[in-house]
Design a protein around this motif. Structure first.
Motif, short mmCIF file in Angstrom:
data_model
loop_
_atom_site.label_atom_id
_atom_site.label_comp_id
_atom_site.label_asym_id
_atom_site.label_seq_id
_atom_site.Cartn_x
_atom_site.Cartn_y
_atom_site.Cartn_z
N LEU A 19 -37.49 47.76 -26.19
CA LEU A 19 -37.78 46.49 -25.51
C LEU A 19 -38.17 46.68 -24.04
O LEU A 19 -38.67 45.75 -23.41
CB LEU A 19 -36.57 45.57 -25.58
N ASN A 20 -37.93 47.87 -23.51
CA ASN A 20 -38.08 48.11 -22.07
C ASN A 20 -39.55 48.28 -21.66
O ASN A 20 -40.00 49.35 -21.28
CB ASN A 20 -37.26 49.34 -21.67
N HIS A 21 -40.31 47.18 -21.75
CA HIS A 21 -41.71 47.16 -21.33
C HIS A 21 -42.14 45.70 -21.16
O HIS A 21 -41.40 44.78 -21.51
CB HIS A 21 -42.61 47.86 -22.36
N ASP A 22 -43.31 45.50 -20.60
CA ASP A 22 -43.79 44.14 -20.34
C ASP A 22 -44.27 43.45 -21.61
O ASP A 22 -44.84 44.07 -22.51
CB ASP A 22 -44.94 44.17 -19.33
N PHE A 23 -44.03 42.14 -21.65
CA PHE A 23 -44.52 41.28 -22.72
C PHE A 23 -45.36 40.17 -22.08
O PHE A 23 -45.03 39.69 -21.00
CB PHE A 23 -43.35 40.67 -23.51
N ALA A 24 -46.43 39.78 -22.76
CA ALA A 24 -47.34 38.76 -22.21
C ALA A 24 -46.79 37.36 -22.51
O ALA A 24 -47.19 36.72 -23.49
CB ALA A 24 -48.73 38.93 -22.79
N TYR A 25 -45.86 36.89 -21.68
CA TYR A 25 -45.31 35.54 -21.85
C TYR A 25 -46.34 34.51 -21.40
O TYR A 25 -47.31 34.83 -20.70
CB TYR A 25 -44.03 35.38 -21.04
N ALA A 26 -46.10 33.24 -21.77
CA ALA A 26 -47.04 32.17 -21.44
C ALA A 26 -47.22 32.02 -19.94
O ALA A 26 -48.30 31.65 -19.46
CB ALA A 26 -46.56 30.86 -22.05
N ASP A 27 -46.17 32.31 -19.15
CA ASP A 27 -46.27 32.18 -17.70
C ASP A 27 -46.55 33.51 -17.00
O ASP A 27 -46.40 33.63 -15.79
CB ASP A 27 -45.00 31.55 -17.13
N GLY A 28 -46.95 34.51 -17.77
CA GLY A 28 -47.33 35.79 -17.18
C GLY A 28 -46.50 36.94 -17.73
O GLY A 28 -45.43 36.73 -18.31
N PRO A 29 -46.97 38.19 -17.56
CA PRO A 29 -46.25 39.35 -18.09
C PRO A 29 -44.94 39.59 -17.35
O PRO A 29 -44.85 39.36 -16.14
CB PRO A 29 -47.24 40.50 -17.87
N ALA A 30 -43.95 40.06 -18.10
CA ALA A 30 -42.65 40.39 -17.51
C ALA A 30 -41.95 41.39 -18.41
O ALA A 30 -42.16 41.40 -19.63
CB ALA A 30 -41.80 39.14 -17.33
N ASN A 31 -41.12 42.24 -17.80
CA ASN A 31 -40.32 43.16 -18.58
C ASN A 31 -39.37 42.36 -19.47
O ASN A 31 -38.71 41.43 -19.02
CB ASN A 31 -39.53 44.09 -17.66
N GLN A 32 -39.30 42.73 -20.75
CA GLN A 32 -38.51 41.94 -21.69
C GLN A 32 -37.02 41.94 -21.37
O GLN A 32 -36.36 40.91 -21.49
CB GLN A 32 -38.75 42.45 -23.11
#
Length: 376
Positions: A220-233
């Motif tokens: 899980l330790n990587h960025d995910f493309a959330y609706a409000d922008g990428p963030a580390n999960q």
């Protein structure tokens, strides 16, 4: 306000809601017991306005490297009851609270006619959902954390793509995979039965309990493309209250198997960790093989290098060692991941065809090893 004007106003509001094509779903329903027949009973995911949508507080996530399942794409979600959170664990899956519902929806992009596309998994759309006109939903698997432990429930989507039904005995779904090269491949996609679900998720042979496989810190330790922008999960989960305190400093992190910029060793180990390591580990069902392929194993012999197989027979392909450094064609590992024979193939479940790109990665990894390791 007159009754007539009130009725007119309500009619206008209802018409506006109908035109918008969306609805507000009820809350997620955690069943502390029983096995609901319909996926919609849980209300984790719902179909509305031609889309598969996520309910409130249902969080999408992905893994750095995913288990191969006949080129299926996967929409993963997690939901936890209000006021609860998962506990960080450095090696095992996060320790989720009672009431947690983890879902994994298997789907394919639609091709021409009745075909589905063999393509790389680009993940869900920006809001975590899927446009049904673009994809073919096959199944949704739930892992549900109850007081007595986890249970696994496989739901198969109907032809109308508006509901999935519990299929405890599994199912075979015929598909035609269309590649970018124009070639078509017939696939009998296998939805696992309850025992098969438990077979893979029974990562501790001694306790015989089942656990999640994917949601480990290193996956899980990587960025995910959330609706409000990428963030580390991991950061995101902490921020929304889904994850408790995380240790300071560098956290475990696997490489993405298809990241050409990452070291070959890291990519191959990540691929074997997610596809094989839940069984081939010190605790797993294949521990007696002596070949452990999880991320925490570092002994070359335990990883199969220059190691004689414990089991004989057709599973060896008449090859001497699990891994013959420098020689993928002489290694049992490549023989088994290249096979579709039920008595030979590894992994035993979850695929009916060969993952050509994954096989090529493992072949490159073995070819890069020095034959001198085995005293040749």
């Amino acid at each position: 306000m007159s009754l007539h004007r009130w009725l007119m106003g309500m009619a206008a509001l209802l018409a506006l809601a109908a035109c918008s094509g969306t609805r507000t779903p009820g809350p997620v329903h955690f069943f502390a017991e029983g096995m609901p027949e319909r996926l919609s009973d849980w209300n984790v995911l719902y179909v509305d306005d031609g889309r598969l949508r996520l309910n409130a507080q249902v969080q999408p996530y992905d893994l750095d490297t995913a288990l191969f399942t006949d080129y299926a794409h996967k929409l993963r979600t997690v939901w936890m009851p209000a006021g609860t959170s998962a506990r960080y664990q450095p090696d095992e899956a996060l320790d989720f609270p009672v009431g947690t519902i983890i879902s994994k929806t298997f789907y394919y992009p639609r091709g021409e006619g009745d075909t589905v596309l063999r393509s790389d998994d680009a993940g869900p759309e920006a809001d975590g959902g899927l446009t049904l006109g673009k994809v073919r939903l096959v199944e949704t698997r739930l892992l549900v954390r109850r007081e007595a432990g986890w249970i696994a429930l496989p739901y198969v989507w109907n032809a109308e793509q508006d509901e999935a039904r519990l299929m405890r005995t599994g199912e075979l779904v015929p598909l035609t995979l269309a590649g970018t090269d124009g070639k078509h491949e017939q696939v009998e996609y296998m939805v696992p039965d309850e025992n098969q679900c438990a077979g893979c998720h029974g990562t501790d042979l001694k306790s015989r309990q089942i656990f999640p496989i994917g949601p480990k810190a290193r996956h899980l330790n990587h960025d995910f493309a959330y609706a409000d922008g990428p963030a580390n999960q991991l950061d995101h989960w902490q921020r929304i209250g889904y994850l408790g305190e995380v240790p300071q400093g560098e956290l475990p992190r696997n490489a993405a198997w298809n990241d050409a910029q990452a070291p070959l060793e890291a990519r191959a180990r990540s691929y074997l960790d997610i596809n094989c390591g839940h069984c081939h580990s010190q605790k797993g069902a294949a521990r007696t093989s002596g070949m452990w392929l999880d991320a925490n194993t570092h002994d070359p012999l335990r990883l199969g290098r220059c190691k004689l197989p414990i089991a004989a027979g057709q599973g060896t392909g008449n090859r001497a060692w699990d891994i013959m450094p420098g020689a993928p064609d002489d290694s049992i590992l490549t023989y088994r991941i290249e096979s579709t024979d039920p008595g030979v193939m590894m992994p035993e479940l979850g695929r009916s065809i060969v993952h050509e790109e994954g096989v090529e990665l493992i072949r490159q990894w073995i070819a890069a090893m020095s034959a001198q390791e085995c005293g040749a």
